[in-house]
Write a protein that holds these residues in place. Sequence first.
Motif, PDB file in Angstrom:
ATOM      1  N   MET A   1       0.840  -1.190   0.000  1.00 33.54           N
ATOM      2  CA  MET A   1       0.000   0.000   0.000  1.00 33.54           C
ATOM      3  C   MET A   1       0.879   1.244   0.000  1.00 33.54           C
ATOM      4  SD  MET A   1      -2.987  -0.698   2.770  1.00 33.54           S
ATOM      5  CE  MET A   1      -4.553  -1.164   2.140  1.00 33.54           C
ATOM      6  N   GLY A   2       0.720   2.070  -1.006  1.00 30.29           N
ATOM      7  CA  GLY A   2       1.490   3.305  -1.056  1.00 30.29           C
ATOM      8  C   GLY A   2       0.915   4.314  -0.087  1.00 30.29           C
ATOM      9  N   ASN A   3       1.654   5.430   0.116  1.00 28.98           N
ATOM     10  CA  ASN A   3       1.212   6.443   1.066  1.00 28.98           C
ATOM     11  C   ASN A   3      -0.117   7.070   0.680  1.00 28.98           C
ATOM     12  OD1 ASN A   3       3.365   6.049   2.729  1.00 28.98           O
ATOM     13  ND2 ASN A   3       4.626   7.646   1.815  1.00 28.98           N
ATOM     14  N   ASN A   4      -0.399   7.172  -0.649  1.00 24.60           N
ATOM     15  CA  ASN A   4      -1.656   7.770  -1.069  1.00 24.60           C
ATOM     16  C   ASN A   4      -2.842   6.869  -0.735  1.00 24.60           C
ATOM     17  OD1 ASN A   4      -1.033   5.805  -2.905  1.00 24.60           O
ATOM     18  ND2 ASN A   4      -1.652   6.976  -4.703  1.00 24.60           N
ATOM     19  N   ALA A   5      -2.576   5.643  -0.296  1.00 23.42           N
ATOM     20  CA  ALA A   5      -3.644   4.710   0.060  1.00 23.42           C
ATOM     21  C   ALA A   5      -3.910   4.701   1.559  1.00 23.42           C
ATOM     22  CB  ALA A   5      -3.276   3.307  -0.425  1.00 23.42           C
ATOM     23  N   ILE A   6      -3.287   5.655   2.286  1.00 22.17           N
ATOM     24  CA  ILE A   6      -3.464   5.736   3.744  1.00 22.17           C
ATOM     25  C   ILE A   6      -3.813   7.173   4.115  1.00 22.17           C
ATOM     26  CG2 ILE A   6      -2.313   5.501   5.988  1.00 22.17           C
ATOM     27  CD1 ILE A   6      -0.516   3.396   4.753  1.00 22.17           C
ATOM     28  N   LYS A   7      -4.806   7.316   4.971  1.00 22.12           N
ATOM     29  CA  LYS A   7      -5.159   8.630   5.520  1.00 22.12           C
ATOM     30  C   LYS A   7      -4.854   8.591   7.014  1.00 22.12           C
ATOM     31  CE  LYS A   7      -8.995   9.645   2.354  1.00 22.12           C
ATOM     32  NZ  LYS A   7     -10.372  10.148   2.232  1.00 22.12           N
ATOM     33  N   ASN A   8      -3.816   9.313   7.421  1.00 17.31           N
ATOM     34  CA  ASN A   8      -3.465   9.310   8.846  1.00 17.31           C
ATOM     35  C   ASN A   8      -3.210  10.727   9.363  1.00 17.31           C
ATOM     36  OD1 ASN A   8      -1.060   9.814   7.608  1.00 17.31           O
ATOM     37  ND2 ASN A   8       0.052   8.089   8.503  1.00 17.31           N
ATOM     38  N   ASP A   9      -3.820  11.702   8.697  1.00 12.76           N
ATOM     39  CA  ASP A   9      -3.621  13.099   9.095  1.00 12.76           C
ATOM     40  C   ASP A   9      -4.445  13.474  10.325  1.00 12.76           C
ATOM     41  OD1 ASP A   9      -5.678  12.588   7.132  1.00 12.76           O
ATOM     42  OD2 ASP A   9      -6.137  14.738   7.199  1.00 12.76           O
ATOM     43  N   ARG A  10      -5.424  12.628  10.666  1.00 10.63           N
ATOM     44  CA  ARG A  10      -6.237  12.836  11.872  1.00 10.63           C
ATOM     45  C   ARG A  10      -6.858  11.497  12.235  1.00 10.63           C
ATOM     46  NH1 ARG A  10     -11.683  12.840  10.698  1.00 10.63           N
ATOM     47  NH2 ARG A  10     -12.346  13.357   8.582  1.00 10.63           N
ATOM     48  N   ILE A  11      -7.642  11.460  13.297  1.00 16.84           N
ATOM     49  CA  ILE A  11      -8.328  10.221  13.688  1.00 16.84           C
ATOM     50  C   ILE A  11      -9.604  10.087  12.863  1.00 16.84           C
ATOM     51  CG2 ILE A  11      -9.475   8.998  15.584  1.00 16.84           C
ATOM     52  CD1 ILE A  11      -6.479   9.214  15.958  1.00 16.84           C
ATOM     53  N   TYR A  12      -9.692   9.011  12.105  1.00 15.54           N
ATOM     54  CA  TYR A  12     -10.891   8.749  11.312  1.00 15.54           C
ATOM     55  C   TYR A  12     -11.821   7.807  12.078  1.00 15.54           C
ATOM     56  CZ  TYR A  12      -8.790  11.127   7.388  1.00 15.54           C
ATOM     57  OH  TYR A  12      -8.239  12.096   6.588  1.00 15.54           O
ATOM     58  N   THR A  13     -13.122   7.969  11.836  1.00  9.07           N
ATOM     59  CA  THR A  13     -14.124   7.197  12.566  1.00  9.07           C
ATOM     60  C   THR A  13     -15.154   6.598  11.611  1.00  9.07           C
ATOM     61  OG1 THR A  13     -15.648   9.042  12.862  1.00  9.07           O
ATOM     62  CG2 THR A  13     -13.912   8.774  14.540  1.00  9.07           C
ATOM     63  N   TYR A  14     -16.057   5.838  12.194  1.00  8.18           N
ATOM     64  CA  TYR A  14     -17.146   5.227  11.433  1.00  8.18           C
ATOM     65  C   TYR A  14     -17.985   6.283  10.719  1.00  8.18           C
ATOM     66  CZ  TYR A  14     -21.062   2.009  10.528  1.00  8.18           C
ATOM     67  OH  TYR A  14     -22.029   1.250   9.938  1.00  8.18           O
ATOM     68  N   ALA A  15     -18.115   7.459  11.335  1.00  7.63           N
ATOM     69  CA  ALA A  15     -18.871   8.550  10.704  1.00  7.63           C
ATOM     70  C   ALA A  15     -18.223   8.939   9.371  1.00  7.63           C
ATOM     71  CB  ALA A  15     -18.952   9.753  11.639  1.00  7.63           C
ATOM     72  N   ASP A  16     -16.890   8.982   9.330  1.00  2.55           N
ATOM     73  CA  ASP A  16     -16.186   9.274   8.066  1.00  2.55           C
ATOM     74  C   ASP A  16     -16.445   8.168   7.049  1.00  2.55           C
ATOM     75  OD1 ASP A  16     -14.726  11.697   8.863  1.00  2.55           O
ATOM     76  OD2 ASP A  16     -13.645  10.358  10.217  1.00  2.55           O
ATOM     77  N   TYR A  17     -16.366   6.932   7.520  1.00  2.00           N
ATOM     78  CA  TYR A  17     -16.578   5.763   6.654  1.00  2.00           C
ATOM     79  C   TYR A  17     -17.927   5.853   5.946  1.00  2.00           C
ATOM     80  CZ  TYR A  17     -17.700   0.805   5.684  1.00  2.00           C
ATOM     81  OH  TYR A  17     -18.089  -0.374   5.101  1.00  2.00           O
ATOM     82  N   LEU A  18     -18.959   6.271   6.687  1.00  2.00           N
ATOM     83  CA  LEU A  18     -20.302   6.353   6.114  1.00  2.00           C
ATOM     84  C   LEU A  18     -20.442   7.486   5.107  1.00  2.00           C
ATOM     85  CD1 LEU A  18     -22.501   5.719   9.289  1.00  2.00           C
ATOM     86  CD2 LEU A  18     -21.973   4.107   7.445  1.00  2.00           C
ATOM     87  N   ASN A  19     -19.548   8.465   5.183  1.00  2.00           N
ATOM     88  CA  ASN A  19     -19.676   9.641   4.316  1.00  2.00           C
ATOM     89  C   ASN A  19     -18.727   9.650   3.117  1.00  2.00           C
ATOM     90  OD1 ASN A  19     -21.785  11.141   5.629  1.00  2.00           O
ATOM     91  ND2 ASN A  19     -20.378  11.434   7.334  1.00  2.00           N
ATOM     92  N   TRP A  20     -17.852   8.661   3.003  1.00  2.00           N
ATOM     93  CA  TRP A  20     -16.978   8.629   1.838  1.00  2.00           C
ATOM     94  C   TRP A  20     -17.778   8.288   0.580  1.00  2.00           C
ATOM     95  CZ3 TRP A  20     -13.180   6.025   5.535  1.00  2.00           C
ATOM     96  CH2 TRP A  20     -12.232   6.953   5.962  1.00  2.00           C
ATOM     97  N   PRO A  21     -17.306   8.738  -0.590  1.00  2.00           N
ATOM     98  CA  PRO A  21     -18.031   8.445  -1.839  1.00  2.00           C
ATOM     99  C   PRO A  21     -18.198   6.938  -2.041  1.00  2.00           C
ATOM    100  CG  PRO A  21     -16.269  10.038  -2.218  1.00  2.00           C
ATOM    101  CD  PRO A  21     -16.101   9.529  -0.818  1.00  2.00           C
ATOM    102  N   GLU A  22     -19.312   6.545  -2.647  1.00  2.00           N
ATOM    103  CA  GLU A  22     -19.613   5.127  -2.827  1.00  2.00           C
ATOM    104  C   GLU A  22     -18.592   4.405  -3.687  1.00  2.00           C
ATOM    105  OE1 GLU A  22     -23.524   3.894  -3.796  1.00  2.00           O
ATOM    106  OE2 GLU A  22     -24.451   5.180  -2.292  1.00  2.00           O
ATOM    107  N   ASN A  23     -17.905   5.153  -4.560  1.00  2.00           N
ATOM    108  CA  ASN A  23     -16.922   4.500  -5.436  1.00  2.00           C
ATOM    109  C   ASN A  23     -15.562   4.342  -4.757  1.00  2.00           C
ATOM    110  OD1 ASN A  23     -16.379   7.239  -5.432  1.00  2.00           O
ATOM    111  ND2 ASN A  23     -15.649   7.278  -7.542  1.00  2.00           N
ATOM    112  N   GLU A  24     -15.447   4.783  -3.498  1.00  2.00           N
ATOM    113  CA  GLU A  24     -14.201   4.609  -2.740  1.00  2.00           C
ATOM    114  C   GLU A  24     -14.450   3.626  -1.605  1.00  2.00           C
ATOM    115  OE1 GLU A  24     -12.285   8.148  -1.316  1.00  2.00           O
ATOM    116  OE2 GLU A  24     -12.820   9.286  -3.108  1.00  2.00           O
ATOM    117  N   ARG A  25     -13.523   2.673  -1.447  1.00  2.00           N
ATOM    118  CA  ARG A  25     -13.649   1.715  -0.348  1.00  2.00           C
ATOM    119  C   ARG A  25     -12.460   1.873   0.591  1.00  2.00           C
ATOM    120  NH1 ARG A  25     -13.934  -3.919  -2.177  1.00  2.00           N
ATOM    121  NH2 ARG A  25     -14.245  -4.279   0.032  1.00  2.00           N
ATOM    122  N   TRP A  26     -12.755   2.133   1.852  1.00  2.00           N
ATOM    123  CA  TRP A  26     -11.739   2.331   2.880  1.00  2.00           C
ATOM    124  C   TRP A  26     -12.066   1.467   4.086  1.00  2.00           C
ATOM    125  CZ3 TRP A  26      -7.613   5.813   2.374  1.00  2.00           C
ATOM    126  CH2 TRP A  26      -7.666   6.661   1.261  1.00  2.00           C
TER     127      TRP A  26
END
Length: 197
Positions: A1-26
């Motif tokens: 996994m390259g760096n562009n495949a990781i988001k670690n600039d803040r704490i992500y939560t389930y709320a973020d997961y529910l709001n990401w675009p449908e064509n993106e899987r995280w």
Amino acid sequence: MGNNAIKNDRIYTYADYLNWPENERWEIIDGVAYALAPPSTEHQRIVLNLSVEFATYLKGKPCETFIAPFGVTFAQNIKDENNTHVVEPDITVICDQSKITPKGCKGAPDLIIEVLSRATASHDVIRKRRLYENNGVFEYWIVDPSNQIITRFYMNDELSKYREAEYFVRDNTITPIIFPELEIKLEEIFPNTEEQD
């Protein structure tokens, strides 16, 4: 996994997961988001073969089989929006119907199966194994398509940690600990490499 495949600039939560675009899987583990790579044809064949075995066996029984994308969160005692773990296992088996929600599974499934890809191998072997063990997933299989091996982990008698790994190769039969009557011949799960170009 390259760096562009990781988001670690803040704490992500389930709320973020529910709001990401449908064509993106995280997936989110310990508040860090990891992108899921598109699966290969080989990966999908193996997922389909295994899920058919489980779905056929479980027909008419209380347990259910789900395939990705199907979200699993673990902590049942905190609000969903604050949960810093959400994963999409390739195959999830759940026997406690109260854990199944309109948005996925809340709480530890009975069995999780991950099929490795080059992009996610260390993620599945290291991060997810630790996450599943720490959150009480009773049985965890890691399927390695390249070497045609399944590594099986399951909880010790105290349900505190995984026993030593067990390995199954293409000419073996594997039986889930949670379903001792189900025998799966791995030669019917893994593609015949002699037939491939």
